[in-house]
Structure formats: structure tokens, C-alpha cells
Scaffold this motif. Structure first.
Motif, PDB file in Angstrom:
ATOM      1  N   ASN A  25      38.751  46.273  48.766  1.00 57.56           N
ATOM      2  CA  ASN A  25      38.806  45.632  50.072  1.00 57.56           C
ATOM      3  C   ASN A  25      38.850  44.136  49.780  1.00 57.56           C
ATOM      4  OD1 ASN A  25      36.707  48.169  50.552  1.00 57.56           O
ATOM      5  ND2 ASN A  25      38.266  47.944  52.131  1.00 57.56           N
ATOM      6  N   PHE A  26      40.011  43.530  50.004  1.00 58.20           N
ATOM      7  CA  PHE A  26      40.186  42.138  49.592  1.00 58.20           C
ATOM      8  C   PHE A  26      39.678  41.174  50.659  1.00 58.20           C
ATOM      9  CE2 PHE A  26      43.713  44.520  47.431  1.00 58.20           C
ATOM     10  CZ  PHE A  26      43.154  44.476  46.164  1.00 58.20           C
ATOM     11  N   LEU A  27      38.978  40.154  50.220  1.00 57.28           N
ATOM     12  CA  LEU A  27      38.429  39.150  51.135  1.00 57.28           C
ATOM     13  C   LEU A  27      39.541  38.268  51.698  1.00 57.28           C
ATOM     14  CD1 LEU A  27      35.159  37.826  49.502  1.00 57.28           C
ATOM     15  CD2 LEU A  27      35.472  38.382  51.924  1.00 57.28           C
ATOM     16  N   ILE A  28      39.515  38.064  53.029  1.00 60.11           N
ATOM     17  CA  ILE A  28      40.563  37.218  53.623  1.00 60.11           C
ATOM     18  C   ILE A  28      39.957  36.120  54.508  1.00 60.11           C
ATOM     19  CG2 ILE A  28      42.513  38.842  53.583  1.00 60.11           C
ATOM     20  CD1 ILE A  28      41.645  39.520  56.553  1.00 60.11           C
ATOM     21  N   GLY A  52      35.269  42.724  39.184  1.00 58.18           N
ATOM     22  CA  GLY A  52      36.355  43.096  40.095  1.00 58.18           C
ATOM     23  C   GLY A  52      37.003  41.910  40.783  1.00 58.18           C
ATOM     24  N   PRO A  53      37.737  41.064  40.059  1.00 56.93           N
ATOM     25  CA  PRO A  53      38.380  39.899  40.679  1.00 56.93           C
ATOM     26  C   PRO A  53      39.506  40.259  41.649  1.00 56.93           C
ATOM     27  CG  PRO A  53      39.083  40.143  38.394  1.00 56.93           C
ATOM     28  CD  PRO A  53      37.960  41.124  38.610  1.00 56.93           C
ATOM     29  N   GLY A  54      40.065  41.450  41.522  1.00 57.90           N
ATOM     30  CA  GLY A  54      41.134  41.876  42.448  1.00 57.90           C
ATOM     31  C   GLY A  54      42.327  40.944  42.358  1.00 57.90           C
ATOM     32  N   GLY A  56      42.167  37.753  42.911  1.00 60.61           N
ATOM     33  CA  GLY A  56      41.739  36.438  42.390  1.00 60.61           C
ATOM     34  C   GLY A  56      41.258  35.447  43.444  1.00 60.61           C
ATOM     35  N   THR A  57      41.010  35.919  44.655  1.00 62.08           N
ATOM     36  CA  THR A  57      40.614  35.024  45.747  1.00 62.08           C
ATOM     37  C   THR A  57      39.319  34.266  45.433  1.00 62.08           C
ATOM     38  OG1 THR A  57      41.608  36.595  47.247  1.00 62.08           O
ATOM     39  CG2 THR A  57      40.126  34.975  48.234  1.00 62.08           C
ATOM     40  N   LEU A  58      38.292  35.029  45.072  1.00 61.36           N
ATOM     41  CA  LEU A  58      36.999  34.420  44.755  1.00 61.36           C
ATOM     42  C   LEU A  58      37.097  33.680  43.416  1.00 61.36           C
ATOM     43  CD1 LEU A  58      34.076  34.326  45.769  1.00 61.36           C
ATOM     44  CD2 LEU A  58      33.717  36.610  44.821  1.00 61.36           C
ATOM     45  N   GLU A  73      37.900  43.436  35.195  1.00 71.38           N
ATOM     46  CA  GLU A  73      38.659  44.204  36.194  1.00 71.38           C
ATOM     47  C   GLU A  73      39.163  45.514  35.586  1.00 71.38           C
ATOM     48  OE1 GLU A  73      39.601  43.811  39.693  1.00 71.38           O
ATOM     49  OE2 GLU A  73      40.176  45.834  39.093  1.00 71.38           O
ATOM     50  N   LEU A  74      38.997  46.601  36.333  1.00 69.88           N
ATOM     51  CA  LEU A  74      39.415  47.916  35.844  1.00 69.88           C
ATOM     52  C   LEU A  74      40.882  48.230  36.169  1.00 69.88           C
ATOM     53  CD1 LEU A  74      38.554  50.637  34.584  1.00 69.88           C
ATOM     54  CD2 LEU A  74      37.721  51.338  36.812  1.00 69.88           C
ATOM     55  N   ASP A  75      41.370  47.666  37.280  1.00 71.53           N
ATOM     56  CA  ASP A  75      42.714  48.037  37.752  1.00 71.53           C
ATOM     57  C   ASP A  75      43.817  47.295  36.989  1.00 71.53           C
ATOM     58  OD1 ASP A  75      44.927  48.802  39.147  1.00 71.53           O
ATOM     59  OD2 ASP A  75      44.358  47.847  41.044  1.00 71.53           O
ATOM     60  N   LYS A  76      44.617  48.037  36.217  1.00 79.32           N
ATOM     61  CA  LYS A  76      45.654  47.373  35.413  1.00 79.32           C
ATOM     62  C   LYS A  76      46.743  46.751  36.297  1.00 79.32           C
ATOM     63  CE  LYS A  76      48.499  51.428  34.038  1.00 79.32           C
ATOM     64  NZ  LYS A  76      48.595  51.969  35.368  1.00 79.32           N
ATOM     65  N   ALA A 123      30.162  38.498  42.741  1.00 81.33           N
ATOM     66  CA  ALA A 123      31.190  39.517  42.976  1.00 81.33           C
ATOM     67  C   ALA A 123      31.205  40.033  44.405  1.00 81.33           C
ATOM     68  CB  ALA A 123      30.956  40.713  42.047  1.00 81.33           C
ATOM     69  N   ASN A 124      32.389  40.451  44.798  1.00 83.97           N
ATOM     70  CA  ASN A 124      32.546  41.316  45.964  1.00 83.97           C
ATOM     71  C   ASN A 124      32.660  42.705  45.330  1.00 83.97           C
ATOM     72  OD1 ASN A 124      33.403  42.713  48.219  1.00 83.97           O
ATOM     73  ND2 ASN A 124      35.449  41.769  48.276  1.00 83.97           N
ATOM     74  N   LEU A 125      31.560  43.428  45.316  1.00 82.70           N
ATOM     75  CA  LEU A 125      31.471  44.649  44.491  1.00 82.70           C
ATOM     76  C   LEU A 125      32.330  45.799  45.011  1.00 82.70           C
ATOM     77  CD1 LEU A 125      27.654  45.004  43.653  1.00 82.70           C
ATOM     78  CD2 LEU A 125      29.480  44.196  42.155  1.00 82.70           C
ATOM     79  N   PRO A 126      32.831  46.631  44.087  1.00 80.90           N
ATOM     80  CA  PRO A 126      33.428  47.910  44.517  1.00 80.90           C
ATOM     81  C   PRO A 126      32.268  48.798  44.990  1.00 80.90           C
ATOM     82  CG  PRO A 126      33.427  47.708  42.091  1.00 80.90           C
ATOM     83  CD  PRO A 126      32.857  46.441  42.617  1.00 80.90           C
ATOM     84  N   TYR A 127      32.260  49.152  46.281  1.00 78.20           N
ATOM     85  CA  TYR A 127      31.071  49.769  46.888  1.00 78.20           C
ATOM     86  C   TYR A 127      30.714  51.141  46.307  1.00 78.20           C
ATOM     87  CZ  TYR A 127      31.227  46.013  50.365  1.00 78.20           C
ATOM     88  OH  TYR A 127      31.213  44.790  50.975  1.00 78.20           O
ATOM     89  N   TYR A 128      31.718  51.852  45.750  1.00 83.92           N
ATOM     90  CA  TYR A 128      31.419  53.206  45.260  1.00 83.92           C
ATOM     91  C   TYR A 128      30.496  53.205  44.046  1.00 83.92           C
ATOM     92  CZ  TYR A 128      34.834  52.692  41.420  1.00 83.92           C
ATOM     93  OH  TYR A 128      35.503  52.272  40.286  1.00 83.92           O
ATOM     94  N   ILE A 129      30.322  52.020  43.420  1.00 86.81           N
ATOM     95  CA  ILE A 129      29.418  51.961  42.256  1.00 86.81           C
ATOM     96  C   ILE A 129      28.409  50.797  42.384  1.00 86.81           C
ATOM     97  CG2 ILE A 129      30.609  53.237  40.423  1.00 86.81           C
ATOM     98  CD1 ILE A 129      32.019  50.598  39.660  1.00 86.81           C
ATOM     99  N   THR A 130      28.046  50.460  43.602  1.00 88.39           N
ATOM    100  CA  THR A 130      27.097  49.357  43.808  1.00 88.39           C
ATOM    101  C   THR A 130      25.801  49.582  43.025  1.00 88.39           C
ATOM    102  OG1 THR A 130      27.919  48.973  46.044  1.00 88.39           O
ATOM    103  CG2 THR A 130      25.739  48.119  45.557  1.00 88.39           C
TER     104      THR A 130
HETATM  105  N1  SAM Z   1      37.174  40.150  44.292  1.00 91.78           N
HETATM  106  C1  SAM Z   1      38.238  40.653  45.146  1.00 91.78           C
HETATM  107  C2  SAM Z   1      38.050  40.135  46.546  1.00 91.78           C
HETATM  108  O1  SAM Z   1      36.931  39.727  46.870  1.00 91.78           O
HETATM  109  O2  SAM Z   1      39.023  40.141  47.312  1.00 91.78           O
HETATM  110  C3  SAM Z   1      38.285  42.187  45.128  1.00 91.78           C
HETATM  111  C4  SAM Z   1      37.002  42.896  45.490  1.00 91.78           C
HETATM  112  S1  SAM Z   1      37.190  44.642  45.701  1.00 91.78           S
HETATM  113  C5  SAM Z   1      35.908  44.958  46.879  1.00 91.78           C
HETATM  114  C6  SAM Z   1      36.463  45.361  44.228  1.00 91.78           C
HETATM  115  C7  SAM Z   1      37.233  45.103  42.939  1.00 91.78           C
HETATM  116  O3  SAM Z   1      36.545  45.795  41.865  1.00 91.78           O
HETATM  117  C8  SAM Z   1      38.642  45.621  42.906  1.00 91.78           C
HETATM  118  O4  SAM Z   1      39.507  44.646  42.377  1.00 91.78           O
HETATM  119  C9  SAM Z   1      38.608  46.856  41.971  1.00 91.78           C
HETATM  120  O5  SAM Z   1      39.815  47.117  41.307  1.00 91.78           O
HETATM  121  C10 SAM Z   1      37.500  46.433  41.015  1.00 91.78           C
HETATM  122  N2  SAM Z   1      36.815  47.552  40.339  1.00 91.78           N
HETATM  123  C11 SAM Z   1      36.597  48.814  40.797  1.00 91.78           C
HETATM  124  N3  SAM Z   1      35.908  49.541  39.906  1.00 91.78           N
HETATM  125  C12 SAM Z   1      35.659  48.724  38.842  1.00 91.78           C
HETATM  126  C13 SAM Z   1      34.992  48.910  37.599  1.00 91.78           C
HETATM  127  N4  SAM Z   1      34.401  50.064  37.284  1.00 91.78           N
HETATM  128  N5  SAM Z   1      34.949  47.859  36.733  1.00 91.78           N
HETATM  129  C14 SAM Z   1      35.534  46.661  37.058  1.00 91.78           C
HETATM  130  N6  SAM Z   1      36.174  46.439  38.228  1.00 91.78           N
HETATM  131  C15 SAM Z   1      36.245  47.454  39.112  1.00 91.78           C
END
Ligand code: SAM
Length: 285
Positions: A25-28, A52-54, A56-58, A73-76, A123-130
């Protein structure tokens, strides 16, 4: 170009669709992005680890303030974007890895020098692994000053709840309180992201304590007691501890509780951290 237009432009240019499985979920919202950086109080002496820079906004704001930013970042699919955007920054490093498998201790130690003397996680964390991420950051006893992260609003309330005082406290609140001073520093409506998540979010700030709040010899057992106490919803403390075999019988449990001055009908959420220390001390013997 504002942040919404910029985000859509980058996604279009690189053919990126948000990946739900990776919690994207990208920050806007510019104000929120700046607010996070502000609350993290970053200086040139800081190494910032961004999870998770996604797109690169933050990251772009962090790079202006920090001595160095290491983005994991995990997503290639977003690596080219990040490399294109930040290749000219000397203080940027990108690691393509799962944060849960990253050796953060080594990463931090090898980046400290006479200029970079402290480390903060933002970080803006990926919520599934908070929860696993936060527990990793705390339990690995890293040389961290603070953790400033976006999480779901309800999770933020639980993570920052003071055990024995706030009704939102759960087993994890004791861990957070053991290691840090925690507070909610920003409220973030779901409209601040694309795609918009189902629930609102909050940014929390954890200031790591130099020493844990209480002295515990066997931390693994101490936190096992707390997890067992909370393992069964709406049960009394005694029932949960007996059912999970932390204490062998109801009689023994009643005697231990009365010994430390607690009502036998007490519920786990009514115990302070210190109450759990007393309980642990008695059970350990
Ligand atoms: N930082 C960006 C922003 O604020 O717009 C993206 C935040 S998004 C909520 C979470 C990011 O975590 C995504 O880019 C996702 O690909 C990355 N991510 C998910 N699982 C991850 C993991 N296990 N290790 C590293 N990054 C992960």
C-alpha cells in the motif's frame, strides 16, 4: 507534480501493480511522509534501515536527512525503480532480501563508523508480517535507538498499550513495554495510500531502552508465561496457566497468586509487567 501523480506516473512508467501478497500500500500523502521523517528525528549521524521501500517515496526523504539509508526490499519488481531513482546518492544501499531473514546485527555493526554512530528503523510496514518484524527488531537485541513504523490502527493501540493499565494490552504489549517506551505519533486515514487498505493506520514510535525495563534471567520462559496467560480468551489467569501446563494444578496456582497478593479470579490483562515478574519468580522456583 504532487505525490499522487508522481506515484501513478512511476507505477505506469515501470508497469507496476501493487502486490497484495506483499502488503503493498503505497503512501501518497506528502504531509504523512514528512511527518514520519520528522517523528523519527533523523540526523547525519544516523544509519536508517528502511523495511520495504516500495517505490521509494519515504526513501527519498530519508536520504536527505540520514547519514546512510539501507533499504531492504523483497519485491524484485521495484528494484530497478529504486536503483534508477537513487543511484546518484552515495548514502544509499539497496538489499534485495526478506527482512525476516536479514542479519541485521552484522549489517548495523559493519556500518557504524566515526560519523555514523546510531541506527534507527523507519518503515511503512508490510502489515501481513508486522508482529514478526517488530519482535525480530526487539529480540535480536540490536544496537537500535528507535523504531518508527506505520502499522494498522488497532495493532498500534495494542503495541503501545501499557500493560496492566490500558484495556487494549495483549501478550505483545508486555514485550514492547519490556524493551521500549512506545507511543502513537501519527494517525493516518486509509485514503493516504494506493491502493487504499481496509482499515486506518497509525505511526508508532518505539524508543529503545538501554536496559530492559525489568531484569529477567530466563527471558524465553518469562515470555512463555505471558503468552500462555493470554492464550485463552476470556479465561482467568489461573485457568490459562493450568490449561497450558505452566502450573500443574489449580490449588498450586491459587497458592502462588495469593502469595504474591493477586486475586485468584484475576484476568491476565489486569497484571502489570511487575506482576508477571513476581509470578515468574515463584513459578521458576
Ligand atoms: N515504503 C513504501 C511506501 O511507503 O509507499 C511501501 C510500503 S508497503 C506498505 C510495504 C513494502 O514492504 C512493499 O514494498 C513490499 O514489497 C515490502 N515487503 C513485503 N514483505 C517484505 C519482506 N519480507 N521483506 C522486505 N520487504 C518486504
Amino acid at each position: 507534480m504532487n505525490l499522487i501523480q508522481e506515484t501513478k506516473f512511476i507505477m505506469d512508467k515501470y508497469g507496476i501493480k501493487a502486490n497484495k501478497n506483499l502488503g503493498q500500500n503505497f503512501l501518497i500523502n506528502e504531509e504523512i511522509v514528512n511527518g514520519i521523517v520528522e517523528k523519527a528525528t533523523i540526523s547525519k549521524n544516523d544509519l536508517v534501515i528502511e523495511i520495504g521501500p516500495g517505490l521509494g517515496t519515504l526513501t527519498s526523504r530519508l536520504l536527505e536527512r540520514a547519514g546512510k539509508v539501507i533499504a531492504v526490499e523483497l519485491d524484485k519488481n521495484v528494484l530497478t525503480i529504486l536503483n534508477d531513482r537513487f543511484k546518484l546518492y552515495q548514502n544509499f544501499e539497496l538489499i534485495h532480501q526478506d527482512i525476516l531473514k536479514t542479519d541485521l546485527k552484522e549489517l548495523i555493526q559493519s556500518n557504524f563508523n566515526h560519523e555514523i554512530t546510531s541506527c534507527k528503523v523507519v518503515a511503512n510496514l508490510p502489515y501481513y508480517i508486522t508482529t514478526p518484524i517488530i519482535m525480530k527488531l526487539l529480540e535480536e537485541k540490536l544496537d537500535l535507538k528507535s523504531i518508527t513504523v506505520m502499522v494498522q490502527k488497532e495493532v498500534a493501540q495494542r503495541l503501545t498499550a501499557v500493560p496492566g493499565k490500558d484495556k487494549e494490552a495483549g501478550a505483545i504489549s508486555y514485550s514492547i513495554y519490556y524493551y521500549s517506551d512506545a507511543e502513537i505519533v501519527l494517525s493516518v486515514p486509509k485514503t493516504c495510500f494506493i491502493p487504499s487498505p481496509d482499515v486506518d493506520s497509525s505511526v508508532i514510535n518505539l524508543m529503545l531502552l538501554k536496559q530492559p525495563r525489568v531484569q529477567i534471567e530466563n527471558e524465553a520462559f518469562f515470555f512463555r508465561i505471558i503468552r500462555s496467560a493470554f492464550s485463552q480468551k476470556r479465561k482467568t489467569l489461573i485457568n490459562s496457566l493450568v490449561n497450558t501446563k505452566i502450573i500443574s494444578s489449580k490449588q498450586e496456582a491459587e497458592s502462588i497468586l495469593s502469595n504474591i497478593g493477586l486475586d485468584p479470579r484475576i484476568r491476565p490483562e489486569e497484571l502489570s509487567l511487575q506482576d508477571f515478574v513476581s509470578l515468574y519468580t515463584k513459578i521458576k522456583k
